[in-house]
Design a protein around this motif. Structure first.
Motif, PDB file in Angstrom:
ATOM      1  N   ASP A 103       0.842  -1.199   0.000  1.00 53.05           N
ATOM      2  CA  ASP A 103       0.000   0.000   0.000  1.00 53.05           C
ATOM      3  C   ASP A 103       0.880   1.254   0.000  1.00 53.05           C
ATOM      4  OD1 ASP A 103      -2.115  -1.714   0.174  1.00 53.05           O
ATOM      5  OD2 ASP A 103      -2.644  -1.209   2.245  1.00 53.05           O
ATOM      6  N   ILE A 104       0.444   2.267  -0.751  1.00 57.08           N
ATOM      7  CA  ILE A 104       1.152   3.541  -0.786  1.00 57.08           C
ATOM      8  C   ILE A 104       0.358   4.542   0.050  1.00 57.08           C
ATOM      9  CG2 ILE A 104       1.934   5.457  -2.244  1.00 57.08           C
ATOM     10  CD1 ILE A 104       2.220   3.474  -4.553  1.00 57.08           C
ATOM     11  N   VAL A 105       0.932   4.967   1.153  1.00 55.56           N
ATOM     12  CA  VAL A 105       0.302   5.959   2.030  1.00 55.56           C
ATOM     13  C   VAL A 105       0.804   7.339   1.616  1.00 55.56           C
ATOM     14  CG1 VAL A 105      -0.028   6.749   4.393  1.00 55.56           C
ATOM     15  CG2 VAL A 105       0.209   4.294   3.915  1.00 55.56           C
ATOM     16  N   LEU A 106      -0.104   8.229   1.251  1.00 49.26           N
ATOM     17  CA  LEU A 106       0.293   9.556   0.790  1.00 49.26           C
ATOM     18  C   LEU A 106       0.611  10.437   1.998  1.00 49.26           C
ATOM     19  CD1 LEU A 106      -2.190  10.066  -2.181  1.00 49.26           C
ATOM     20  CD2 LEU A 106       0.008   8.895  -2.119  1.00 49.26           C
ATOM     21  N   PRO A 107       1.787  11.026   2.033  1.00 47.57           N
ATOM     22  CA  PRO A 107       2.308  11.583   3.294  1.00 47.57           C
ATOM     23  C   PRO A 107       1.560  12.776   3.852  1.00 47.57           C
ATOM     24  CG  PRO A 107       3.758  12.116   1.431  1.00 47.57           C
ATOM     25  CD  PRO A 107       2.768  11.115   0.939  1.00 47.57           C
ATOM     26  N   ASP A 108       0.982  13.618   3.005  1.00 43.97           N
ATOM     27  CA  ASP A 108       0.321  14.822   3.523  1.00 43.97           C
ATOM     28  C   ASP A 108      -1.078  14.555   4.052  1.00 43.97           C
ATOM     29  OD1 ASP A 108       2.550  16.265   3.011  1.00 43.97           O
ATOM     30  OD2 ASP A 108       1.811  17.215   1.166  1.00 43.97           O
ATOM     31  N   ASP A 109      -1.605  13.355   3.795  1.00 41.07           N
ATOM     32  CA  ASP A 109      -2.891  12.929   4.358  1.00 41.07           C
ATOM     33  C   ASP A 109      -2.859  11.407   4.443  1.00 41.07           C
ATOM     34  OD1 ASP A 109      -5.424  12.277   5.127  1.00 41.07           O
ATOM     35  OD2 ASP A 109      -6.458  13.408   3.572  1.00 41.07           O
ATOM     36  N   PRO A 110      -2.417  10.866   5.564  1.00 37.27           N
ATOM     37  CA  PRO A 110      -2.261   9.412   5.699  1.00 37.27           C
ATOM     38  C   PRO A 110      -3.546   8.615   5.528  1.00 37.27           C
ATOM     39  CG  PRO A 110      -1.059  10.568   7.428  1.00 37.27           C
ATOM     40  CD  PRO A 110      -1.930  11.592   6.745  1.00 37.27           C
TER      41      PRO A 110
END
Length: 410
Positions: A103-110
């Motif tokens: 899974d890719i967690v987008l850093p500015d909105d986990p």
């Protein structure tokens, strides 16, 4: 082809969101920021006639280098604007190199997590480089992936003289996302015989069929009075609008339809006690289905108004675009040559319908039969939008191959 990623990362950082409520053209001036840059870059490639017209369209011509004189003029088209659905300002693109399938967690909105289980096209991307935004914006792959791919292909065609081709036209449009992408195209000035929009999804796909589309505006005029003395007098336009929305068939909504199903979709509401406006988009693959849904919506409006005898409403239909398959079926070479170009790139081409529209829909009916080919964009109109670098490179290869196939088969 290595230039396609650098171009894409540059383009997505320019905010080009269009505005459906604007009355100007293009709907936002900031779209010209990217278009002006594209003109400069095209001129730097040696394309002398590249220019931005007064309506925000970029036109450019790659001259022929073939001795043949009967090669049809081919146009490649993408749009510079991004969807109004999610902000396109301050985009921070991230390249997830050699993605391992996690899974890719987008850093500015986990809370924004790109999951293989929810995005099945990711299964073909393990080991590839995936580009996303940071979680709070669109990425802008729709359609800046296509823009970058056309620009990278133009670089190849202008620098590698071994690749024989006829005249190639380039068209970058504004306002596609708000339904006005081809409204002011000068088709005679463009001077192309056949076209390809580069605005599709999975690698190897092409779309020869779109929705037919109309917009509907219902303008409601209620009866206003002081609420303390409203008995028997007040007819609240906002409540009338609410009843119309509540009466919409649930099986004709975007969230309950798929494949060749059409839908009725409210997209905007505004108003006060005295008056209100409802905006809808109506979609179907057949024009008869489109008209049936419009008639149904009008009947719902009339039934609601029966209980409001002193109120009235106007029902206005605006044509947006029509299913391009009607035109493309008359020009099978457009699809045949695209299939050959994809096969030369090692792909298994797949033709399918798109539950949406492209600039190619209207261009086809304007006299430019236009097929939509893949750009690699996925999860468009969302903060989870993504594109594969390898898919973008493959799209560049297909565009270059298309130029060659048309030359060879002439």
């Amino acid at each position: 082809m290595s230039s396609v990623l650098n171009r894409f990362l540059s383009y997505v950082q320019i905010d080009t969101q269009s505005d459906p409520q604007s009355t100007s053209f293009p709907s936002t001036e900031k779209q010209r920021d990217l278009s002006n840059l594209l003109v400069i870059e095209l001129q730097e490639l040696g394309i002398e006639d590249a220019h931005l017209d007064e309506h925000g369209y970029v036109y450019a011509t790659i001259p022929a280098n073939s001795e043949k004189s009967n090669i049809p003029v081919i146009c490649f088209c993408s749009h510079v604007d991004t969807s109004p659905d999610v902000t396109g300002a301050n985009v921070e693109p991230i390249v997830h190199q050699k993605w391992n399938g996690q899974d890719i967690v987008l850093p500015d909105d986990p809370t924004q997590i790109l999951k293989l289980s929810e995005h099945p096209d990711l299964k073909n991307q393990i080991g590839n480089d995936i580009v996303t935004a940071s979680g709070t914006t669109l990425l802008g792959a729709d359609n800046k992936a296509g823009v970058a791919e056309i620009m990278a292909a133009a670089e190849v065609l202008m620098t590698d003289k071994r690749i024989k081709h006829g005249v190639i036209k380039i068209l970058f449009t504004p306002d596609e996302e708000v339904g006005h992408g081809t409204e002011k195209v000068d088709i005679n000035k463009l001077g192309a015989d056949y076209g390809y929009t580069v605005d599709g999804e999975a690698v190897g796909t092409m779309e020869d069929e779109t929705f037919s589309a109309d917009g509907v505006k219902i303008s409601i005029h209620g009866v206003s009075t002081h609420p303390g003395y409203a008995i028997g007098k007040l007819e609240n336009a906002l409540k009338i609008a609410g009843e119309i929305l509540a009466a919409l068939p649930k099986n004709l909504s975007p969230e309950t339809t798929e494949n060749k199903d059409g839908f009725i979709h409210p997209v905007h509401i505004e108003g006060i006690q005295e008056q209100a406006v409802l905006d809808f988009i109506i979609r179907d693959f057949t024009e008869s289905g489109l008209h049936e849904k419009e008639a149904l919506l009008k009947e719902i409006m009339k039934k609601v108004l029966v209980n409001y005898p002193n109120s009235k409403a106007e029902f206005k239909v605006t044509e947006q675009y029509r299913n391009m398959k009607e035109i493309l079926d008359q020009h099978p070479q457009v699809i045949d040559n695209a299939m050959e170009a994809m096969k030369r790139s090692g792909l298994n081409p797949v033709t399918r319908s798109i539950r949406g529209g492209t600039d190619g829909s209207r261009l086809s009916f304007m006299g430019l039969p236009c097929l939509n080919i893949f750009a690699g964009e996925h999860a468009f109109h969302s903060r989870l939008e993504w594109v594969s670098v390898q898919d973008m490179e493959k799209a560049v290869e297909v565009i270059v191959n298309l130029a060659q196939v048309w030359e060879e088969r002439s």
